[in-house]
Enzyme design. Structure first.
Site, PDB file in Angstrom:
ATOM      1  N   ASP A   1      66.500 -22.042  70.796  1.00 45.47           N
ATOM      2  CA  ASP A   1      65.890 -23.323  71.134  1.00 45.47           C
ATOM      3  C   ASP A   1      66.385 -24.471  70.273  1.00 45.47           C
ATOM      4  OD1 ASP A   1      64.317 -22.526  73.261  1.00 45.47           O
ATOM      5  OD2 ASP A   1      62.761 -21.741  71.948  1.00 45.47           O
TER       6      ASP A   1
ATOM      7  N   HIS B   1      62.730 -16.034  64.133  1.00 47.12           N
ATOM      8  CA  HIS B   1      62.619 -15.213  65.341  1.00 47.12           C
ATOM      9  C   HIS B   1      62.022 -13.876  64.956  1.00 47.12           C
ATOM     10  CE1 HIS B   1      63.744 -13.088  69.015  1.00 47.12           C
ATOM     11  NE2 HIS B   1      63.799 -14.292  69.558  1.00 47.12           N
TER      12      HIS B   1
HETATM   13  N1  ACO Z   1      59.113 -22.820  59.870  1.00 51.26           N
HETATM   14  C1  ACO Z   1      58.523 -22.536  58.685  1.00 51.26           C
HETATM   15  N2  ACO Z   1      58.133 -21.310  58.297  1.00 51.26           N
HETATM   16  C2  ACO Z   1      58.347 -20.300  59.162  1.00 51.26           C
HETATM   17  C3  ACO Z   1      58.949 -20.507  60.411  1.00 51.26           C
HETATM   18  C4  ACO Z   1      59.345 -21.817  60.747  1.00 51.26           C
HETATM   19  N3  ACO Z   1      59.933 -22.076  61.934  1.00 51.26           N
HETATM   20  N4  ACO Z   1      59.019 -19.338  61.076  1.00 51.26           N
HETATM   21  C5  ACO Z   1      58.479 -18.405  60.278  1.00 51.26           C
HETATM   22  N5  ACO Z   1      58.079 -18.996  59.103  1.00 51.26           N
HETATM   23  C6  ACO Z   1      57.499 -18.311  57.932  1.00 51.26           C
HETATM   24  C7  ACO Z   1      56.046 -17.956  58.151  1.00 51.26           C
HETATM   25  O1  ACO Z   1      55.193 -18.992  57.693  1.00 51.26           O
HETATM   26  C8  ACO Z   1      55.925 -16.687  57.343  1.00 51.26           C
HETATM   27  O2  ACO Z   1      55.878 -17.078  55.975  1.00 51.26           O
HETATM   28  P1  ACO Z   1      55.016 -16.192  54.932  1.00 51.26           P
HETATM   29  O3  ACO Z   1      55.667 -14.845  54.894  1.00 51.26           O
HETATM   30  O4  ACO Z   1      55.117 -16.929  53.650  1.00 51.26           O
HETATM   31  O5  ACO Z   1      53.616 -16.154  55.463  1.00 51.26           O
HETATM   32  C9  ACO Z   1      57.273 -15.995  57.558  1.00 51.26           C
HETATM   33  O6  ACO Z   1      58.193 -17.072  57.807  1.00 51.26           O
HETATM   34  C10 ACO Z   1      57.294 -14.997  58.709  1.00 51.26           C
HETATM   35  O7  ACO Z   1      56.831 -15.679  59.872  1.00 51.26           O
HETATM   36  P2  ACO Z   1      55.934 -15.011  60.991  1.00 51.26           P
HETATM   37  O8  ACO Z   1      55.177 -16.078  61.686  1.00 51.26           O
HETATM   38  O9  ACO Z   1      55.145 -13.882  60.400  1.00 51.26           O
HETATM   39  O10 ACO Z   1      57.047 -14.384  61.926  1.00 51.26           O
HETATM   40  P3  ACO Z   1      56.845 -13.956  63.429  1.00 51.26           P
HETATM   41  O11 ACO Z   1      57.886 -12.953  63.715  1.00 51.26           O
HETATM   42  O12 ACO Z   1      55.425 -13.598  63.717  1.00 51.26           O
HETATM   43  O13 ACO Z   1      57.138 -15.314  64.254  1.00 51.26           O
HETATM   44  C11 ACO Z   1      58.257 -17.053  65.350  1.00 51.26           C
HETATM   45  C12 ACO Z   1      58.331 -15.595  64.877  1.00 51.26           C
HETATM   46  C13 ACO Z   1      57.000 -17.273  66.175  1.00 51.26           C
HETATM   47  C14 ACO Z   1      59.449 -17.336  66.260  1.00 51.26           C
HETATM   48  C15 ACO Z   1      58.272 -17.988  64.125  1.00 51.26           C
HETATM   49  O14 ACO Z   1      59.480 -17.832  63.393  1.00 51.26           O
HETATM   50  C16 ACO Z   1      58.077 -19.439  64.507  1.00 51.26           C
HETATM   51  O15 ACO Z   1      56.948 -19.900  64.624  1.00 51.26           O
HETATM   52  N6  ACO Z   1      59.195 -20.240  64.703  1.00 51.26           N
HETATM   53  C17 ACO Z   1      59.082 -21.580  65.170  1.00 51.26           C
HETATM   54  C18 ACO Z   1      58.854 -21.623  66.682  1.00 51.26           C
HETATM   55  C19 ACO Z   1      60.084 -21.252  67.457  1.00 51.26           C
HETATM   56  O16 ACO Z   1      61.193 -21.737  67.195  1.00 51.26           O
HETATM   57  N7  ACO Z   1      59.876 -20.406  68.476  1.00 51.26           N
HETATM   58  C20 ACO Z   1      60.958 -20.006  69.382  1.00 51.26           C
HETATM   59  C21 ACO Z   1      61.378 -18.592  69.145  1.00 51.26           C
HETATM   60  S1  ACO Z   1      62.712 -18.152  70.199  1.00 51.26           S
HETATM   61  C22 ACO Z   1      61.955 -17.942  71.696  1.00 51.26           C
HETATM   62  O17 ACO Z   1      60.813 -17.607  71.830  1.00 51.26           O
HETATM   63  C23 ACO Z   1      62.769 -18.189  72.842  1.00 51.26           C
END
Ligand code: ACO
Length: 429
Positions: free
Chosen positions: A364, A307
């Protein structure tokens, strides 16, 4: 603590005020930055940018805290009804008995949608995603209603538009489902509660009357409450962005629904269930799916984890995890997807990749399993999220409109294209 930020640029010193929120959050106010320095800020994904002041929802992502108008999500999830929370978010206080009664009556009186809209549902292609149908029909409902801005009596029209949207969104969702399975629509019934009415419209039919199980009704109430607001997330910021041009509430909400649809936002609940089903059906192990999520050459992400704000356990996921165990214990039912989800969570919480990046289950992760227990199909999960989030969107739209500091949202950019070059005739290109 200093109440100013000092900045040196191009041989000159500048000072900018530091603002403090009611929970002691600090912000560097850059409203005068361009005027004083000629600079703009660049912040992809708004990781460091506050877009507004807001008194609606407080999130402390480090400590897993979520409050609506000062009330803890845990208390609201246990004690409130969804219409009560909707009122709280939009009008700022818990409703009195009389206010709640009036709100409930208005929800009942405004549940129907114009009959001319019914052909929309029947004529959509069977493969149409319910989120596309929902956003289109919400916008279309506005076309059958006098425009908000055209009316002098603003507060009354806002109340009516609000209650109409909160009530009709259930009807639209249920009609979408009925049309997709080729069954006649079931109309809302005055004596039912908000959640019971929705479940009845979804699952009742002439051939097989449906009596909503009180446990499922309570579970739905809790699910809608935990989804009801989450401050400046992608869809809420979209509602504010569209509304900032003074577009109608319907158009702004329609845009919010579209933003919610994406798999990185509300669409994640559908993606979680698809991942769990994939593990169940394809023979892939939980560990293999986790390795896939960690592989930087693979675009796959473990939906339901991570998140932008929560860097500890999402408090909404905690509420839902508890609720899920209550539902399955009382129903004496077992969903094999719950075992897979539990194993996935246990492994992820011990895995260095997830620990280093502070990736915990988000709201979620468990919502899909609960909705599945109610019989909600996988492609309707994000629609359920939208029903829950609607009061939050409306509250933010209203807060923005009532705020004398509001302006049309118009970010700047750093232009990286070609500099001025001469026109080239077509034959020479
Ligand atoms: N699975 C694997 N790796 C992940 C995940 C995941 N679910 N989420 C983040 N990471 C990793 C990224 O690859 C990144 O790795 P790195 O530093 O080696 O490049 C690091 O963790 C940080 O991730 P970001 O994408 O930079 O974080 P951001 O804050 O931009 O994204 C998000 C947040 C979109 C929620 C992300 O965690 C994600 O894609 N999660 C999966 C989708 C999801 O569950 N969305 C619902 C969120 S709750 C809502 O909106 C109601």
């Amino acid at each position: 603590m200093e109440d100013k930020v000092k900045l040196s640029f191009d041989g000159k010193d500048f000072e900018f005020p530091v603002l403090k929120g009611s929970e002691n959050e600090k912000a560097f106010d850059v409203s005068e930055l361009r005027k004083k320095t000629g600079l703009v800020t660049l912040d992809y994904g708004y990781l460091n940018t506050g877009s507004t002041k807001s008194a609606i929802t407080f999130v402390d992502g480090e400590n897993g805290i979520l409050r609506y108008r000062g009330y803890a999500i845990e208390d609201l999830a246990e004690k409130a009804t969804f219409p009560e929370v909707a009122w709280l978010l939009i009008y700022g206080e818990l409703p009195t008995e009389a206010q709640l009664m009036r709100f409930r009556t208005m929800l009942t009186e405004n549940a129907l949608i114009h009959e001319n809209l019914l052909h929309f549902f029947r004529e959509m292609p069977p493969s149409a995603h319910p989120m596309g149908i929902l956003s289109s029909i919400v916008n279309a409902v506005g076309l059958f209603t006098p425009r908000f801005y055209d009316d002098d009596n603003k507060a009354d029209v806002f109340d009516l538009t609000t209650v109409g949207l909160i009530s009709k969104i259930r009807t639209i969702a249920a009609f979408t489902y009925k049309a997709s399975i080729g069954e006649p629509f079931v109309y809302p019934e005055a004596e039912r509660s908000y959640c019971s009415n929705f479940l009845n419209m979804m699952f009742s039919s002439k051939a097989k009357p449906y009596n909503p199980d009180p446990i499922m009704e309570k579970a739905l109430n809790t699910l809608l409450i935990v989804h009801a607001d989450h401050e400046q997330n992608c869809s809420t910021s979209t509602v504010r962005m569209v509304g900032s041009s003074q577009a109608s509430l319907y158009a702004s909400i329609c845009a919010g629904i579209c933003a919610l649809w994406g798999p990185l936002h509300g669409g994640a609940n559908q993606a979680v269930l698809e991942t769990l089903l994939r593990i169940q059906q394809s023979g892939m192990t939980v560990q293999q799916v986790m390795e896939k999520a960690k592989d930087k050459n693979d675009p796959f992400r473990l939906s339901g984890f991570g998140h932008r704000v929560y860097k500890s356990y999402d408090p909404r996921a905690k509420v839902l995890k508890k609720l899920m165990h209550q539902v399955f214990e009382r129903e004496h039912e077992h969903d094999p997807l719950l075992d897979i989800a539990t194993e996935l969570e246990e492994r992820a919480l011990k895995d260095d990749y997830f620990i280093e990046r502070k990736l915990y289950p988000n709201v979620d992760f468990y919502s899909g399993i609960l909705y599945r227990a109610m019989g909600i199909p996988t492609n309707m999960l994000t629609v359920m999220f939208a029903i829950g989030r609607l009061p939050g969107w409306i509250a933010h739209w209203k807060e923005m409109h009532d705020d004398p500091c509001s302006k049309i949202n118009r970010p700047r950019q750093i232009y990286t294209g070609e500099v001025l070059r001469p026109w080239v005739d077509r034959k020479d290109r």
